[in-house]
Scaffold this motif. Structure first.
Motif, PDB file in Angstrom:
ATOM      1  N   ASP A  50     -67.408 -20.596  -1.622  1.00 19.87           N
ATOM      2  CA  ASP A  50     -67.024 -21.831  -0.924  1.00 19.87           C
ATOM      3  C   ASP A  50     -66.299 -22.810  -1.831  1.00 19.87           C
ATOM      4  O   ASP A  50     -65.697 -23.765  -1.355  1.00 19.87           O
ATOM      5  CB  ASP A  50     -68.252 -22.492  -0.271  1.00 19.87           C
ATOM      6  CG  ASP A  50     -69.325 -22.867  -1.274  1.00 19.87           C
ATOM      7  OD1 ASP A  50     -69.363 -22.242  -2.358  1.00 19.87           O
ATOM      8  OD2 ASP A  50     -70.125 -23.776  -0.985  1.00 19.87           O
ATOM      9  N   ARG A  74     -58.592 -20.834  -2.625  1.00 16.13           N
ATOM     10  CA  ARG A  74     -58.077 -19.617  -1.979  1.00 16.13           C
ATOM     11  C   ARG A  74     -56.568 -19.463  -2.127  1.00 16.13           C
ATOM     12  O   ARG A  74     -56.037 -18.370  -1.939  1.00 16.13           O
ATOM     13  CB  ARG A  74     -58.485 -19.592  -0.503  1.00 16.13           C
ATOM     14  CG  ARG A  74     -59.989 -19.421  -0.393  1.00 16.13           C
ATOM     15  CD  ARG A  74     -60.533 -19.416   1.012  1.00 16.13           C
ATOM     16  NE  ARG A  74     -61.997 -19.349   0.883  1.00 16.13           N
ATOM     17  CZ  ARG A  74     -62.775 -18.501   1.554  1.00 16.13           C
ATOM     18  NH1 ARG A  74     -62.263 -17.693   2.441  1.00 16.13           N
ATOM     19  NH2 ARG A  74     -64.073 -18.485   1.344  1.00 16.13           N
ATOM     20  N   HIS A  99     -63.726 -11.770   4.273  1.00 16.58           N
ATOM     21  CA  HIS A  99     -63.650 -12.904   3.339  1.00 16.58           C
ATOM     22  C   HIS A  99     -62.206 -13.142   2.916  1.00 16.58           C
ATOM     23  O   HIS A  99     -61.733 -14.266   2.894  1.00 16.58           O
ATOM     24  CB  HIS A  99     -64.486 -12.618   2.089  1.00 16.58           C
ATOM     25  CG  HIS A  99     -65.962 -12.730   2.308  1.00 16.58           C
ATOM     26  ND1 HIS A  99     -66.550 -13.894   2.744  1.00 16.58           N
ATOM     27  CD2 HIS A  99     -66.966 -11.836   2.158  1.00 16.58           C
ATOM     28  CE1 HIS A  99     -67.863 -13.713   2.857  1.00 16.58           C
ATOM     29  NE2 HIS A  99     -68.133 -12.454   2.510  1.00 16.58           N
ATOM     30  N   ALA A 106     -60.058 -14.918   5.523  1.00 17.23           N
ATOM     31  CA  ALA A 106     -60.471 -16.226   6.031  1.00 17.23           C
ATOM     32  C   ALA A 106     -59.724 -17.324   5.279  1.00 17.23           C
ATOM     33  O   ALA A 106     -59.625 -17.277   4.054  1.00 17.23           O
ATOM     34  CB  ALA A 106     -61.976 -16.398   5.861  1.00 17.23           C
ATOM     35  N   SER A 107     -59.196 -18.294   6.017  1.00 19.19           N
ATOM     36  CA  SER A 107     -58.405 -19.334   5.359  1.00 19.19           C
ATOM     37  C   SER A 107     -59.314 -20.312   4.612  1.00 19.19           C
ATOM     38  O   SER A 107     -58.884 -20.965   3.677  1.00 19.19           O
ATOM     39  CB  SER A 107     -57.558 -20.073   6.395  1.00 19.19           C
ATOM     40  OG  SER A 107     -58.410 -20.597   7.398  1.00 19.19           O
ATOM     41  N   SER A 108     -60.564 -20.409   5.020  1.00 15.91           N
ATOM     42  CA  SER A 108     -61.509 -21.242   4.276  1.00 15.91           C
ATOM     43  C   SER A 108     -62.909 -20.667   4.454  1.00 15.91           C
ATOM     44  O   SER A 108     -63.130 -19.817   5.319  1.00 15.91           O
ATOM     45  CB  SER A 108     -61.481 -22.694   4.786  1.00 15.91           C
ATOM     46  OG  SER A 108     -62.104 -22.748   6.051  1.00 15.91           O
ATOM     47  N   TYR A 109     -63.824 -21.184   3.651  1.00 23.80           N
ATOM     48  CA  TYR A 109     -65.211 -20.707   3.727  1.00 23.80           C
ATOM     49  C   TYR A 109     -65.773 -20.970   5.117  1.00 23.80           C
ATOM     50  O   TYR A 109     -66.396 -20.111   5.726  1.00 23.80           O
ATOM     51  CB  TYR A 109     -66.027 -21.442   2.666  1.00 23.80           C
ATOM     52  CG  TYR A 109     -67.399 -20.861   2.419  1.00 23.80           C
ATOM     53  CD1 TYR A 109     -67.542 -19.633   1.801  1.00 23.80           C
ATOM     54  CD2 TYR A 109     -68.542 -21.553   2.785  1.00 23.80           C
ATOM     55  CE1 TYR A 109     -68.797 -19.102   1.549  1.00 23.80           C
ATOM     56  CE2 TYR A 109     -69.807 -21.031   2.532  1.00 23.80           C
ATOM     57  CZ  TYR A 109     -69.929 -19.817   1.911  1.00 23.80           C
ATOM     58  OH  TYR A 109     -71.168 -19.289   1.662  1.00 23.80           O
ATOM     59  N   ALA A 110     -65.509 -22.178   5.634  1.00 28.13           N
ATOM     60  CA  ALA A 110     -66.044 -22.554   6.942  1.00 28.13           C
ATOM     61  C   ALA A 110     -65.462 -21.676   8.049  1.00 28.13           C
ATOM     62  O   ALA A 110     -66.137 -21.393   9.039  1.00 28.13           O
ATOM     63  CB  ALA A 110     -65.736 -24.023   7.218  1.00 28.13           C
ATOM     64  N   ASP A 111     -64.199 -21.251   7.873  1.00 31.24           N
ATOM     65  CA  ASP A 111     -63.539 -20.438   8.903  1.00 31.24           C
ATOM     66  C   ASP A 111     -63.924 -18.965   8.839  1.00 31.24           C
ATOM     67  O   ASP A 111     -63.454 -18.178   9.656  1.00 31.24           O
ATOM     68  CB  ASP A 111     -62.011 -20.531   8.757  1.00 31.24           C
ATOM     69  CG  ASP A 111     -61.516 -21.879   9.228  1.00 31.24           C
ATOM     70  OD1 ASP A 111     -62.280 -22.556   9.935  1.00 31.24           O
ATOM     71  OD2 ASP A 111     -60.378 -22.244   8.874  1.00 31.24           O
ATOM     72  N   THR A 112     -64.733 -18.587   7.850  1.00 31.14           N
ATOM     73  CA  THR A 112     -65.105 -17.177   7.712  1.00 31.14           C
ATOM     74  C   THR A 112     -65.870 -16.717   8.949  1.00 31.14           C
ATOM     75  O   THR A 112     -66.697 -17.460   9.480  1.00 31.14           O
ATOM     76  CB  THR A 112     -65.988 -16.996   6.461  1.00 31.14           C
ATOM     77  OG1 THR A 112     -65.301 -17.549   5.351  1.00 31.14           O
ATOM     78  CG2 THR A 112     -66.277 -15.525   6.206  1.00 31.14           C
ATOM     79  N   ASP A 113     -65.552 -15.511   9.399  1.00 29.51           N
ATOM     80  CA  ASP A 113     -66.220 -14.965  10.576  1.00 29.51           C
ATOM     81  C   ASP A 113     -67.572 -14.383  10.153  1.00 29.51           C
ATOM     82  O   ASP A 113     -67.715 -13.180   9.958  1.00 29.51           O
ATOM     83  CB  ASP A 113     -65.328 -13.889  11.210  1.00 29.51           C
ATOM     84  CG  ASP A 113     -65.865 -13.431  12.559  1.00 29.51           C
ATOM     85  OD1 ASP A 113     -67.039 -13.731  12.863  1.00 29.51           O
ATOM     86  OD2 ASP A 113     -65.111 -12.771  13.290  1.00 29.51           O
ATOM     87  N   TRP A 114     -68.565 -15.279   9.984  1.00 27.98           N
ATOM     88  CA  TRP A 114     -69.876 -14.842   9.477  1.00 27.98           C
ATOM     89  C   TRP A 114     -70.569 -13.893  10.425  1.00 27.98           C
ATOM     90  O   TRP A 114     -71.318 -13.012  10.001  1.00 27.98           O
ATOM     91  CB  TRP A 114     -70.765 -16.057   9.173  1.00 27.98           C
ATOM     92  CG  TRP A 114     -70.254 -16.842   8.007  1.00 27.98           C
ATOM     93  CD1 TRP A 114     -69.659 -18.066   8.030  1.00 27.98           C
ATOM     94  CD2 TRP A 114     -70.247 -16.426   6.640  1.00 27.98           C
ATOM     95  NE1 TRP A 114     -69.291 -18.442   6.771  1.00 27.98           N
ATOM     96  CE2 TRP A 114     -69.639 -17.463   5.890  1.00 27.98           C
ATOM     97  CE3 TRP A 114     -70.687 -15.289   5.960  1.00 27.98           C
ATOM     98  CZ2 TRP A 114     -69.466 -17.397   4.511  1.00 27.98           C
ATOM     99  CZ3 TRP A 114     -70.521 -15.222   4.592  1.00 27.98           C
ATOM    100  CH2 TRP A 114     -69.913 -16.270   3.885  1.00 27.98           C
TER     101      TRP A 114
END
Lengths: 115, 395
Positions: free
Chosen positions: B238, B242, B279, B282-290
């Motif tokens: 996070d 990136r 990972h 994903a453009s950001s940590y928050a946008d990651t498809d968890w």
């Protein structure tokens, strides 16, 4: 070609408590193995259980001791072997994978060659 | 190798070829296919030595080599094809399951990469004589037990290839997070592992797990510039910048992931690569498809149950559904013996507790994690977090 000894280590207690059905099943498996891999077999035997073993240490010395029992007490004891001939370890492993060892497994050891 | 039929000579020649490469490449430039160049040099060197020492060679243990039937097609096989065959055979000999796993790794480095015994010893933190003995024992077993120099047949290939890929993956993992010592990454091991994975991809272009492993390593490697800050402090996903990831490498690796996932069912490296790809894209940590990551770990866990994979899945659950859910998933792992000394478990718990504002418990967990890691960079990170939550709990 090389010779390998396939040592069969199994839990003797399982055989001790096994009935005639277990005995027949294992005999049949060994017979099947023998007929399938006869061309590679150079020898083989089943051994009586370790309760019949006698160990002798200090051979060819003045202090020889003879004791009751196997050389080392282990859960899985040597119960038999096959001597096989194979071109290399991979081939030996393929044969060893077919050796019956319902209550344990087998160890493959190259036989030493003196030239 | 087929030229020499003898491991010791092959080893010397591989090392010699690397020495020549170090001398020639800075002057002449790196050839288009460095792997092939190295093998060619090693073969020529082997022929030189063989001519000189033909008599001596007969006394040395020989490798088991299949008798080659005279094949009209082989006569026109190019030098490159012969080299490729030789390297592939050597890979399977070095990573033979009858060899001790540590020895498999050492032999691969020694014989395929030409790394010196001293360097291998240093990389694996053992004394040089220990490593030398390990390599000698393994070579002796290859000769005495007649471990063949051959690509396994189709029936055995998946299992044997898995052993090869495991060796390469282990090499990368050891290099990527050095188990102990001052630096987070041991760059030379990482480079060697990548070379090997790329070589395997060239040699076995149709194999989905080879594609999966290469993709996994490339995706992890693409983030290398951002794993620590200028002072060497560890940066978590996070916190990483990136924009400094190698997006070209990520895009290329994502294509490999798609290819590797076509296998039914997908292999373990393909699944891990797919996780790394989520990972990477994903453009950001928050946008990651968890949720996707939780699902992929779920598939991985179902077929290859492992406490470490369960831990990773639990962490992903926490990120998909909140720290409370993550803590609940971590809970049963606390009694897992395999994780008892694994620093990432208390570190994960500490992170969720910190996010929940439970600072006292978080401090205890950070302290435990710091005790368990041997990597200086990781320890500094955990101590930093410990100080943060201590301050926060005092407020």
């Amino acid at each position: 070609m090389a010779e390998y000894l396939v040592l069969i280590y199994e839990n003797e207690a399982e055989y001790a408590k096994g009935d005639q059905g277990v005995f027949d099943e294992v005999m049949k498996a060994h017979n099947d193995f023998g007929s399938t891999h006869g061309a590679s077999l150079r020898g083989g035997n089943a051994l009586q259980p370790t309760s019949t073993a006698t160990s002798i240490r200090g051979t060819r010395t003045d202090s020889v001791t003879v004791t009751d029992g196997p050389f080392a007490e282990t859960k899985e004891a040597l119960g038999g072997y096959y001597l096989i001939e194979a071109p290399d370890l991979d081939a030996a492993i393929e044969i060893a994978k077919q050796v019956p060892a319902k209550f344990g497994g087998v160890e493959v050891r190259p036989v030493m060659v003196f030239d | 190798m087929r030229v020499t039929r003898d491991l010791d000579l092959a080893e010397e020649c591989a090392q010699d070829a690397f020495a020549r490469a170090l001398a020639a490449w800075p002057v002449d430039g790196v050839p288009d296919r460095p792997g092939a160049w190295l093998t060619t040099v090693a073969r020529r060197r082997a022929l030189d030595v063989l001519r000189r020492e033909a008599a001596l060679r007969r006394a040395l243990p020989m490798l088991v080599v299949d008798e080659v039937e005279p094949d009209p097609a082989a006569a026109v096989a190019s030098e490159d094809e012969v080299i490729a065959d030789d390297r592939l055979r050597l890979v399977f000999t070095c990573a033979h399951p009858a060899l001790n796993p540590d020895a498999q790794v050492a032999l691969t480095l020694r014989l395929l990469c030409g790394v010196t015994t001293a360097e291998i010893a240093k990389a694996f933190l053992v004394a040089e004589p220990t490593m030398a003995a390990r390599i000698t024992r393994a070579k002796k077993k290859i000769a005495v037990a007649r471990i063949p120099y051959r690509v396994p047949d189709a029936a055995q290939l998946p299992e044997r290839l898995d052993a090869v890929l495991t060796v390469v993956h282990l090499l990368f993992t050891v290099g990527h997070t050095a188990p102990s010592g001052p630096d987070l990454v041991r760059g030379d091991l990482v480079e060697r592992a990548l070379d090997l994975a790329r070589m395997l991809r060239q040699l076995l272009p149709a194999d989905p797990e080879v594609a999966g492993l290469l993709a996994l390593l490339e995706l992890t490697h693409a983030r290398r510039a951002t794993r620590t800050d200028d002072s060497g402090r560890l940066l978590l996903l996070d916190e990483q910048d990136r924009s400094r990831w190698d997006h070209g490498a990520i895009a290329a690796a994502v294509l490999l992931v798609r290819e590797s996932l076509r296998a039914r069912p997908p292999g373990r490296f393909a699944l891990q690569a797919a996780i790394a790809a989520v990972h990477g894209e994903a453009s950001s940590y928050a946008d990651t498809d968890w949720r996707e990551i939780v699902a992929l770990y779920g598939v991985l866990l179902a077929r290859w149950p492992s406490p470490v994979v369960a831990l990773n899945r639990a962490v992903a659950v926490g990120l998909a559904s909140g720290p409370e859910a993550g803590l609940a998933e971590l809970e049963p792992l606390g009694s897992e013996p395999a994780l008892a000394t694994y620093a990432y478990l208390p570190a994960a718990r500490a992170d969720f507790l910190r996010r929940l504002g439970r600072y006292d418990e978080a401090a205890t967990a950070y302290a435990e994690a710091a005790l368990l890691t041997d990597n200086d960079v990781e320890r500094a990170f955990l101590r930093g977090r410990y100080d943060e939550v201590k301050t926060a709990s005092g407020r």
